[in-house]
Design a protein around this motif. Structure first.
Motif, PDB file in Angstrom:
ATOM      1  N   UNK A  71       0.654  -1.225  -0.134  1.00  0.00           N
ATOM      2  CA  UNK A  71       0.144  -0.008  -0.040  1.00  0.00           C
ATOM      3  C   UNK A  71       0.956   1.289   0.001  1.00  0.00           C
ATOM      4  N   UNK A  72       1.900   1.194  -0.540  1.00  0.00           N
ATOM      5  CA  UNK A  72       2.828   2.463  -0.802  1.00  0.00           C
ATOM      6  C   UNK A  72       3.013   2.921  -2.007  1.00  0.00           C
ATOM      7  N   UNK A  73       3.443   4.236  -2.105  1.00  0.00           N
ATOM      8  CA  UNK A  73       3.811   5.085  -3.403  1.00  0.00           C
ATOM      9  C   UNK A  73       4.650   5.916  -3.112  1.00  0.00           C
ATOM     10  N   UNK A  74       5.856   5.253  -3.017  1.00  0.00           N
ATOM     11  CA  UNK A  74       7.223   5.997  -2.485  1.00  0.00           C
ATOM     12  C   UNK A  74       7.736   6.919  -3.918  1.00  0.00           C
ATOM     13  N   UNK A  75       8.365   8.024  -3.581  1.00  0.00           N
ATOM     14  CA  UNK A  75       9.101   8.658  -4.660  1.00  0.00           C
ATOM     15  C   UNK A  75      10.353   8.190  -4.898  1.00  0.00           C
ATOM     16  N   UNK A  76      11.036   7.517  -3.967  1.00  0.00           N
ATOM     17  CA  UNK A  76      12.280   7.101  -4.164  1.00  0.00           C
ATOM     18  C   UNK A  76      12.277   5.589  -3.869  1.00  0.00           C
ATOM     19  N   UNK A  77      13.013   4.908  -4.561  1.00  0.00           N
ATOM     20  CA  UNK A  77      13.024   3.343  -4.280  1.00  0.00           C
ATOM     21  C   UNK A  77      14.595   2.958  -4.791  1.00  0.00           C
ATOM     22  N   UNK A  78      14.470   1.459  -5.338  1.00  0.00           N
ATOM     23  CA  UNK A  78      15.472   0.701  -5.604  1.00  0.00           C
ATOM     24  C   UNK A  78      16.344   1.317  -6.595  1.00  0.00           C
ATOM     25  N   UNK A  79      15.449   2.102  -7.655  1.00  0.00           N
ATOM     26  CA  UNK A  79      16.335   2.690  -8.505  1.00  0.00           C
ATOM     27  C   UNK A  79      17.298   3.609  -8.348  1.00  0.00           C
ATOM     28  N   UNK A  80      16.781   4.591  -7.229  1.00  0.00           N
ATOM     29  CA  UNK A  80      17.683   5.516  -6.635  1.00  0.00           C
ATOM     30  C   UNK A  80      18.691   4.939  -5.763  1.00  0.00           C
ATOM     31  N   UNK A  81      18.396   3.767  -5.033  1.00  0.00           N
ATOM     32  CA  UNK A  81      19.408   3.292  -4.094  1.00  0.00           C
ATOM     33  C   UNK A  81      20.505   2.731  -5.006  1.00  0.00           C
ATOM     34  N   UNK A  82      20.330   2.444  -6.161  1.00  0.00           N
ATOM     35  CA  UNK A  82      21.535   1.830  -7.034  1.00  0.00           C
ATOM     36  C   UNK A  82      22.357   3.181  -7.417  1.00  0.00           C
ATOM     37  N   UNK A  83      21.933   4.195  -7.589  1.00  0.00           N
ATOM     38  CA  UNK A  83      22.524   5.310  -7.938  1.00  0.00           C
ATOM     39  C   UNK A  83      23.510   5.717  -6.637  1.00  0.00           C
ATOM     40  N   UNK A  84      23.182   5.336  -5.575  1.00  0.00           N
ATOM     41  CA  UNK A  84      23.897   5.828  -4.352  1.00  0.00           C
ATOM     42  C   UNK A  84      23.763   4.527  -3.332  1.00  0.00           C
ATOM     43  N   UNK A  85      24.498   3.575  -3.778  1.00  0.00           N
ATOM     44  CA  UNK A  85      24.515   2.162  -2.874  1.00  0.00           C
ATOM     45  C   UNK A  85      25.053   2.495  -1.178  1.00  0.00           C
ATOM     46  N   UNK A  92      12.805  -2.971   0.300  1.00  0.00           N
ATOM     47  CA  UNK A  92      13.299  -1.980  -0.493  1.00  0.00           C
ATOM     48  C   UNK A  92      12.302  -1.814  -1.524  1.00  0.00           C
ATOM     49  N   UNK A  93      11.407  -0.634  -1.661  1.00  0.00           N
ATOM     50  CA  UNK A  93      10.128  -0.392  -2.617  1.00  0.00           C
ATOM     51  C   UNK A  93      10.896  -0.129  -4.046  1.00  0.00           C
ATOM     52  N   UNK A  94       9.877  -0.191  -4.946  1.00  0.00           N
ATOM     53  CA  UNK A  94      10.237   0.235  -6.198  1.00  0.00           C
ATOM     54  C   UNK A  94       9.379   1.587  -6.601  1.00  0.00           C
ATOM     55  N   UNK A  95       9.889   2.797  -6.638  1.00  0.00           N
ATOM     56  CA  UNK A  95       9.149   3.879  -7.242  1.00  0.00           C
ATOM     57  C   UNK A  95       8.860   3.975  -8.447  1.00  0.00           C
ATOM     58  N   UNK A  96       7.632   4.688  -8.674  1.00  0.00           N
ATOM     59  CA  UNK A  96       7.215   4.660 -10.368  1.00  0.00           C
ATOM     60  C   UNK A  96       8.377   5.562 -11.005  1.00  0.00           C
ATOM     61  N   UNK A  97       9.174   4.799 -11.949  1.00  0.00           N
ATOM     62  CA  UNK A  97      10.029   5.455 -12.809  1.00  0.00           C
ATOM     63  C   UNK A  97       9.620   6.521 -13.660  1.00  0.00           C
ATOM     64  N   UNK A  98      10.412   7.737 -13.544  1.00  0.00           N
ATOM     65  CA  UNK A  98       9.976   8.825 -14.473  1.00  0.00           C
ATOM     66  C   UNK A  98      10.115   8.586 -15.993  1.00  0.00           C
ATOM     67  N   UNK A  99      11.079   7.821 -16.408  1.00  0.00           N
ATOM     68  CA  UNK A  99      11.170   7.359 -17.997  1.00  0.00           C
ATOM     69  C   UNK A  99      10.899   5.732 -17.836  1.00  0.00           C
ATOM     70  N   UNK A 100      10.264   5.221 -18.797  1.00  0.00           N
ATOM     71  CA  UNK A 100      10.124   3.785 -19.060  1.00  0.00           C
ATOM     72  C   UNK A 100      11.457   3.191 -19.544  1.00  0.00           C
ATOM     73  N   UNK A 101      12.546   3.988 -19.973  1.00  0.00           N
ATOM     74  CA  UNK A 101      13.579   3.276 -20.265  1.00  0.00           C
ATOM     75  C   UNK A 101      14.630   3.104 -19.250  1.00  0.00           C
TER      76      UNK A 101
END
Length: 389
Positions: A256-270, A288-297
């Motif tokens: 039930x979460x809609x985080x703005x930051x997630x695993x993709x941002x954690x990979x940029x700053x491990x 570690x949730x997954x935020x909605x990606x800004x770009x599908x690529x």
């Protein structure tokens, strides 16, 4: 003699006669009880051969009852499987029946013959037979997993276990706000569903990073990953589960979460991964949730910090669970599963084709560390066999 004297004498005679009758009845009852006690003593003085024969007869009767119950249960399971097959092939059989009936009626009237009721009934009946035969052939050619034991032994696959189908009856045993697979594992630890994932987490005790992946969408890989992680947490292990499916984000939505930051941002700053990890308060499970990606690529495949993130998580937790995208949907899921020490392919009982499971295992390119877990086994089965009484 006076009448009063005669009346008194007859009363005394009747009383004496009643006393005699009661004494005889008492004597008869006493003798009857003595005879019954004698018969009981004689019955107790049986020989060891007769006693052994009684034990053998009792064991034989018990085996007969068990065999009868298993036969009845096997018949019920066969009928249930036949009902599932009829439900799967209902649309196909109906469409084929309609097309065959129209074709037969057209062929009959094409030559100028008059269509009568007996002729129409004959064509419709023949079309029904063709449709039923086609549905049976289509059902028999599905080639799905219907026996976990034979699938593991005869085909050389490593099957870690099987989870039963979570029925509505089992969910009604839970609180209204916890009627979910995670709630069953948390609040019903003695249920067969929770026991299946307890056995699964014990089978992956020596693995630090485990990836759960399904052949198709809807095979239950996210549910199995979440339940296995929750079961490992109950056993005292520190566990973190990572939502690697950026497109569907099934695990994150399940919380039930809609985080703005997630695993993709954690990979940029491990090195700052702790800022993105959250905790589920009911079970104490970290994820570690997954935020909605800004770009599908933008995907995790192109992130150079993903291996470093897994190393950081492995040092901090006993078990790292990866919820990966489907293996046959894109290349993203198999690529991420290769970073794990063990990959578990989740297949649905009597639904996922065996060919799809094999293809998913080949895409992982980890034959020595790839296992299979069967999901949604119908009630009455255990590892492909009838449950013992």
């Amino acid at each position: 003699m006076p009448v009063s004297a005669l009346t008194a004498k007859s009363s005394r005679n009747r009383a004496a006669l009643g006393y005699t009758t009661r004494c005889e009845a008492a004597a008869g009852a006493s003798s009857g009880s003595c005879r019954k006690q004698s018969r009981q003593e004689i019955a107790n003085l049986t020989s060891p051969v007769a006693e052994e024969r009684s034990h053998v007869d009792g064991a034989s009767a018990k085996r007969t009852r068990v065999r009868r119950r298993r036969t009845e249960r096997a018949g019920g399971l066969a009928l249930a499987r036949l009902a599932r097959a009829a439900k799967r092939q209902a649309v196909f059989v109906s469409a084929l029946w309609l097309l065959a009936s129209l074709a037969g009626l057209w062929f009959h009237t094409a030559g100028g013959a008059i269509l009568t009721i007996p002729a129409a009934a004959m064509h419709v009946g023949a079309a029904l037979g063709v449709a039923l035969i086609g549905g049976a052939i289509r059902e028999l050619g599905r080639n799905t997993i219907t026996s976990v034991s034979s699938f593991g032994k005869k085909r050389g696959n490593i099957v870690l276990g099987a989870a039963p189908l979570l029925t509505q009856r089992a969910l009604r045993q839970l609180p209204p706000d916890q009627r979910s697979p995670l709630g069953c594992v948390t609040y019903e630890p003695s249920s067969p569903f929770a026991g299946a994932f307890r056995d699964l987490q014990s089978a992956i005790t020596g693995d630090g990073v485990v990836a759960f992946i399904g052949a198709f969408t809807g095979d239950g890989a996210t549910t199995c990953a979440l339940c296995a992680a929750a079961s490992a947490t109950q056993q005292g292990r520190s566990v973190v589960i990572v939502d690697c499916d950026l497109r569907r984000r099934s695990l994150t939505r399940g919380f039930g979460l809609t985080p703005e930051l997630g695993v993709l941002e954690a990979c940029e700053q491990p090195e700052y991964w702790r800022d993105y990890v959250e905790e589920e308060h009911e079970t104490g499970l970290y994820f570690l949730p997954a935020a909605k990606p800004v770009s599908p690529w933008r995907t995790l495949i192109g992130q150079a910090g993903f291996p470093a993130l897994l190393n950081q998580l492995s040092e901090a937790y006993d078990l790292v669970v990866l919820d990966c995208p489907p293996a046959l949907g894109s290349a993203e899921g198999p690529v991420m599963a290769r970073f794990a020490q063990r990959a578990i392919v989740v297949a649905v009982w009597d639904e996922t084709p065996i060919g799809a499971v094999r293809h998913a295992m080949r895409t992982l390119r980890k034959p020595d560390s790839t296992s299979i877990f069967v999901n949604r086994v119908p009630p009455g089965y255990r590892f492909g066999r009838i449950r013992p009484d």
